[in-house]
Scaffold this active site. Structure first.
Site, short mmCIF file in Angstrom:
data_model
loop_
_atom_site.label_atom_id
_atom_site.label_comp_id
_atom_site.label_asym_id
_atom_site.label_seq_id
_atom_site.Cartn_x
_atom_site.Cartn_y
_atom_site.Cartn_z
N HIS A 125 -4.89 3.58 28.19
CA HIS A 125 -4.82 3.90 26.92
C HIS A 125 -5.41 5.82 27.04
O HIS A 125 -6.00 6.33 27.27
CB HIS A 125 -6.40 2.77 26.32
N CYS A 155 -6.91 -0.95 20.27
CA CYS A 155 -6.61 -0.33 21.82
C CYS A 155 -5.83 -0.96 22.56
O CYS A 155 -5.25 -0.56 23.62
CB CYS A 155 -7.34 0.70 22.18
N ASN A 167 -3.42 10.17 19.78
CA ASN A 167 -3.70 8.83 20.07
C ASN A 167 -3.14 7.25 18.89
O ASN A 167 -3.63 7.79 18.15
CB ASN A 167 -4.85 8.65 20.39
#
Length: 326
Positions: free
Chosen positions: A251, A126, A282
Site C-alpha cells: 500500500h 486501504c 495516497n
C-alpha cells in the site's frame, strides 16, 4: 412427509484465475507540495522528508468515485482485449464513494454500458483492493463469473480537511483496475487477510464533511512491526519464498514506511519495489492497482512477473496475495 434432498446443480470449478489486463486513471489537476504551502503551514522539504510525496492528483468537483473508476476500468478492459459485453462481474473497492446506493460498481456498469453484470462495492479502505481481488478470484474459480473487472477507486480530496497538515499532505484521488478470467492454472495465491480490532479507530472517515483522520504514529508502528510478518505469511501461503518475488507492491501510504518495509523482507537485489506514492500520493484502495498499471505502462515490469501485494490501513484491515502479472 418430506422429499428426499437432492444435490444442487453447481458449475464445474476451475483451478484458478489470471489477470489479463490493467488500467488506471489519475485526474488532470496536479497539486504539488508548493501548492499545499498556500493552504496550510507546511513546506515542500517537510513533506518530502516525512512522506516522500512530491505531488498528488485531485479530481474535479464534478467527478465522483465512479467516474474515476470507469476510466480505469475501460482501460483495463481494452488492455485485456475484451469487449465490455463480456464482463460478468464488477467489484469496486472504495471508502470514499458519496452515494450509498447505487454502489460505485453499479455506476461503473452504467457508465461502461455493461450487460447486466453482478456489481457491488467492497469497503475495506486501504486493503480494499486486495479483498476485492480475493472475492473475484473465488468467484471465477467457483464459476460465478466468466470475466471480472476489479477496481480500486478513491476521491479522498472530498473527505480531506485542507487545514490539517498531518493528513492533507498525504491524500489524493485516482483509480486502478484489473480484469480477471478463469484459468486452468492458479496465478493468484490464496488471500491472507484479517483485522486489528484494537486499532479500528487509527484511521477513520466520519459521516459528514472533511472527516478523514488517522493516528499516524500508531499506523507507522504497526506497519514497521507487523507488515513484514504479514508479507512473509502471504508468500508462504503461495508456496513461494522471497527469492521468487519479482515485484513488491505494498500500500502506497508513505515512502518512509515502504522503504524500511521492503528492506526488511530480504528481497532479491533486482526485485522492483513500487514507489508510486511519490507522484500519486495516497489513494487508499486505489494505490496498489494504480501503481501496477502505471509501472506496466512505463515498461518497468516484465511480462509474467510475480508480484507480492500487501494492503493495510483503515478499519484496521489488512490483506494480501501473490499474483502473476500479464
Amino acid at each position: 412427509m418430506t422429499a428426499t434432498p437432492r444435490p444442487f446443480a453447481l458449475p464445474a470449478p476451475v483451478a484458478g484465475s489470471r489477470i489479463v489486463g490493467t488500467g488506471h486513471y489519475r485526474p488532470e489537476r496536479v497539486m504539488t507540495n508548493k501548492d499545499l504551502e498556500q493552504l496550510v503551514e507546511t513546506s515542500d522539504e517537510w513533506i518530502r522528508q516525512r512522506t516522500g510525496i512530491e505531488e498528488r492528483h485531485i479530481a474535479a468537483d464534478d467527478q465522483d468515485v465512479a467516474d474515476l473508476a470507469a476510466v480505469a476500468g475501460r482501460a483495463a478492459i481494452a488492455d485485456a482485449g475484451l469487449d465490455p459485453s463480456e464482463i460478468t462481474q464488477v467489484i469496486v473497492a472504495t471508502c470514499s464513494n458519496y452515494e450509498r446506493s447505487p454502489s460505485a460498481a453499479g455506476r461503473v456498469a452504467q457508465l461502461l454500458g455493461l450487460s447486466a453484470p453482478a456489481a457491488f462495492d467492497v469497503g475495506a479502505a486501504c486493503s480494499g483492493f486486495e479483498h476485492a481481488l480475493a472475492v473475484a478470484d473465488m468467484s471465477l474459480r467457483a464459476g460465478a463469473s466468466t470475466a471480472t473487472l476489479v477496481i480500486g477507486a478513491e476521491k479522498l480530496s472530498a473527505v480531506t480537511d485542507y487545514s490539517d497538515r498531518t493528513t492533507c499532505i498525504l491524500t489524493a484521488d485516482g483509480a486502478g483496475a484489473m480484469v480477471l478470467v478463469p484459468s486452468e492454472e492458479a496465478t493468484i495465491s490464496p488471500v491472507v487477510w484479517g483485522t486489528v480490532p484494537e486499532l479500528a479507530d487509527a484511521v477513520t472517515i466520519g459521516g459528514e464533511g472533511p472527516a478523514f483522520s488517522q493516528q499516524g504514529r500508531q499506523v507507522l508502528g504497526w506497519a514497521l512491526r507487523e507488515a513484514p510478518k504479514l508479507s512473509r505469511q502471504i508468500v508462504e501461503a503461495a508456496g513461494l519464498t522471497m527469492e521468487d518475488i519479482d515485484v513488491f507492491v505494498p500500500h502506497q501510504a508513505n515512502l518512509r514506511m515502504i522503504e524500511p518495509l521492503a528492506a526488511s523482507l530480504g528481497l532479491r537485489e533486482d526485485a522492483i519495489v513500487a514507489d508510486d506514492i511519490i507522484t500519486s500520493g495516497n489513494t487508499s484502495a486505489a494505490t496498489i492497482p494504480l501503481a501496477i498499471s502505471r509501472m506496466r505502462e512505463a515498461g518497468q515490469i516484465p511480462s509474467g512477473a510475480t508480484a507480492l501485494l500487501v494492503g493495510f490501513g483503515g478499519g484496521f484491515s489488512w490483506a494480501g496475495q501473490v499474483v502473476r502479472l500479464p
